[in-house]
Design an enzyme around this catalytic site. Structure first.
Site, PDB file in Angstrom:
ATOM      1  N   SER A 148      -4.431  -4.900  -0.727  1.00 13.71           N
ATOM      2  CA  SER A 148      -5.626  -3.862  -1.049  1.00 13.71           C
ATOM      3  C   SER A 148      -6.364  -4.135  -2.233  1.00 13.71           C
ATOM      4  O   SER A 148      -7.541  -3.680  -2.502  1.00 13.71           O
ATOM      5  CB  SER A 148      -5.385  -2.762  -0.325  1.00 13.71           C
ATOM      6  OG  SER A 148      -4.289  -2.045  -1.076  1.00 13.71           O
ATOM      7  N   HIS A 161       0.773  -1.319   0.188  1.00 14.91           N
ATOM      8  CA  HIS A 161       0.051  -0.052   0.005  1.00 14.91           C
ATOM      9  C   HIS A 161       0.849   1.039  -0.132  1.00 14.91           C
ATOM     10  O   HIS A 161       1.964   1.224   0.583  1.00 14.91           O
ATOM     11  CB  HIS A 161      -1.106   0.066   1.421  1.00 14.91           C
ATOM     12  CG  HIS A 161      -1.847   0.895   1.263  1.00 14.91           C
ATOM     13  ND1 HIS A 161      -1.897   2.123   2.049  1.00 14.91           N
ATOM     14  CD2 HIS A 161      -3.147   0.960   0.778  1.00 14.91           C
ATOM     15  CE1 HIS A 161      -2.959   2.820   1.941  1.00 14.91           C
ATOM     16  NE2 HIS A 161      -3.544   2.156   1.192  1.00 14.91           N
ATOM     17  N   GLU A 177       1.764  -6.694   3.180  1.00 11.81           N
ATOM     18  CA  GLU A 177       0.447  -6.686   3.671  1.00 11.81           C
ATOM     19  C   GLU A 177      -0.322  -8.172   3.969  1.00 11.81           C
ATOM     20  O   GLU A 177       0.473  -9.199   3.001  1.00 11.81           O
ATOM     21  CB  GLU A 177      -0.655  -5.990   2.654  1.00 11.81           C
ATOM     22  CG  GLU A 177      -0.392  -4.682   2.669  1.00 11.81           C
ATOM     23  CD  GLU A 177      -1.295  -3.957   1.427  1.00 11.81           C
ATOM     24  OE1 GLU A 177      -2.425  -4.220   1.263  1.00 11.81           O
ATOM     25  OE2 GLU A 177      -0.562  -3.070   0.684  1.00 11.81           O
TER      26      GLU A 177
HETATM   27  C1  LIG Z   1      -6.750   1.529   4.098  1.00 12.16           C
HETATM   28  C2  LIG Z   1      -5.346   1.073   4.404  1.00 12.16           C
HETATM   29  C3  LIG Z   1      -4.552   1.622   5.052  1.00 12.16           C
HETATM   30  C4  LIG Z   1      -4.714   3.140   5.823  1.00 12.16           C
HETATM   31  O1  LIG Z   1      -5.550   2.821   6.659  1.00 12.16           O
HETATM   32  P1  LIG Z   1      -6.379   4.219   7.238  1.00 12.16           P
HETATM   33  O2  LIG Z   1      -6.925   3.802   8.491  1.00 12.16           O
HETATM   34  O3  LIG Z   1      -7.362   4.428   6.266  1.00 12.16           O
HETATM   35  O4  LIG Z   1      -5.512   5.476   7.149  1.00 12.16           O
HETATM   36  C5  LIG Z   1      -3.124   1.355   5.427  1.00 12.16           C
HETATM   37  N1  LIG Z   1      -2.868   0.126   4.763  1.00 12.16           N
HETATM   38  C6  LIG Z   1      -3.539  -0.587   3.748  1.00 12.16           C
HETATM   39  C7  LIG Z   1      -3.095  -1.882   3.352  1.00 12.16           C
HETATM   40  C8  LIG Z   1      -5.091  -0.193   3.795  1.00 12.16           C
HETATM   41  O5  LIG Z   1      -5.726  -0.710   2.824  1.00 12.16           O
END
Ligand SMILES: *Cc1c(COP(=O)(O)O)cnc(C)c1O
Length: 389
Positions: A185, A137, A181
């Site tokens: 995402s 991400h 991750e």
């Molecule tokens: C959405 C997301 C974030 C950010 O999180 P927020 O709380 O929305 O700032 C971080 N890492 C991944 C993989 C995400 O999908």
């Protein structure tokens, strides 16, 4: 140097984005539960991260509202955690997270973007080599850019490539940090956490950082994430989760060791230089979390619906690489993705195109975020329209 009109270069950038089909606008939406209305059309929301339908659950909100009084409804912490912004509820949430994960400590941050852009520069110093999955991400990439560590990217989920890098480059640094991750995402596929943990054990001086933003609340018996599902929680040095997705709140957390937490409290700039989350928000998170661990039925329902959609997509030419509730439908050109998203919207499904720079050029896609509160009929209708795309 001849100067040009101050805003000309901004206009040129926007024109270029528009020509590529990549110009973004903030959609004007109204919300009612699982539905959104845009440009007069009411649609099922398949673009949010409310995977369990908890953000749309008014019963849950009513129950929480019943616990509040003007004394306990505290809408602002009015300061950083390190000044006067730390309320008992912040400590309580962190204690609960550490207990659930069976780890020494947890630290709550304002959001996942802050977690990733803060933890990485704090822990990955100039003596650290970072090896990050190619598809992590943007917040993780930004965290690496902000820090002083050298970082390299290994091919997506390619552990042979990662191990070759460990072999070749790790000896040049005092330590190595692997960053991934769990559920990705944009592709909806999963990192092999068990194999990553095994690799970490084979290479002493290696730390493991896993962002579970899209798995927290959804995977594992208690919804703690893929690390729970795969039995590797103790192997992960920094396990990040967010509350803004399945947990229907805001904020994020990292579970880690006591020493790591203390370092973060002292070195993590987006923790230090920001107002702490409002106590009422943290109380809501804790309220949801205590119920979330028991929501096996909703987790199962989401898995069942995801299986149905995956099975229907197997018949298509374009391979379906996802193994989760996040289902990308690869289109290629951005303009084509915009058209296909429009077609699904006309059938009542609010699906959006995902375009560069969020995904690599030439891989624009529709991204379906399935939700546990879809009915069988809605799912069947969605599948039919996907097959007609
Ligand atoms: C959405 C997301 C974030 C950010 O999180 P927020 O709380 O929305 O700032 C971080 N890492 C991944 C993989 C995400 O999908």
């Amino acid at each position: 140097m001849t100067k040009e009109n101050d805003y000309e270069y901004m206009r040129r950038t926007l024109e270029r984005l528009a020509a590529e089909g990549n110009l973004r606008r903030i959609p004007r939406l109204t919300h009612d539960g699982r539905h959104v209305t845009a440009e007069g059309r009411r649609m099922l929301n398949l673009s949010s991260n409310d995977y369990l339908g908890l953000a749309a659950d008014t019963d849950l909100r009513s129950e929480f509202l019943g616990t509040l009084t003007p004394e306990t409804f505290i809408p602002s912490s009015s300061s950083s955690r390190l000044l006067t912004g730390n309320f008992p509820v912040h400590d309580e949430l962190e204690a609960e997270l550490a207990r659930l994960y069976g780890r020494e400590a947890a630290l709550v941050t304002g959001c996942g973007y802050h977690a990733n852009t803060g933890i990485l520069p704090a822990v990955a110093d100039a003596d650290t080599l970072v090896l990050a999955d190619k598809l992590v991400h943007a917040s993780l990439i930004d965290g690496l850019k902000l820090g002083t560590a050298r970082y390299l990217r290994y091919r997506h989920n390619d552990l042979n490539h990662l191990e070759r890098m460990l072999h070749e480059y790790a000896p040049t640094r005092k330590r190595t940090l692997i960053v991934t991750e769990s559920i990705f995402s944009m592709d909806g596929d999963e990192a092999p956490l068990g194999q990553l943990a095994a690799l970490k054990r084979r290479y002493p001086g290696t730390l493991l950082y896993v962002d579970e933003a899209h798995a927290f609340g959804l995977r594992g018996k208690r919804g703690l994430g893929c690390a729970e599902e795969q039995g590797v929680i103790p192997d992960i040095d920094f396990l990040v989760g967010t509350f803004g997705k399945a947990a229907a709140s805001e904020g994020a957390f990292v579970v880690c060791g006591r020493t790591a937490r203390e370092l973060l409290v002292n070195r993590m700039r987006p923790f230090i230089f920001t107002t702490a989350l409002p106590p009422v928000s943290v109380a809501w998170t804790l309220f949801v979390l205590r119920r979330l661990v028991r929501m096996e039925r909703r987790r199962k329902r989401l898995a069942t619906l995801s299986d149905r959609v995956h099975q229907a997509l197997h018949a298509r030419e374009v391979p379906d690489l996802s193994s989760s509730h996040i289902i990308p439908i690869l289109v290629g050109e951005s303009s084509e993705a915009v058209l296909k998203a429009g077609a699904l919207q006309r059938h009542g499904f609010y699906v959006l195109p995902v375009r560069p720079p969020t995904v690599p050029v030439g891989t624009s896609r529709l991204r379906l975020s399935l939700r546990a509160d879809l009915t069988d009929e809605e799912t069947a209708s969605l599948i039919k329209h996907l097959q007609d795309l």
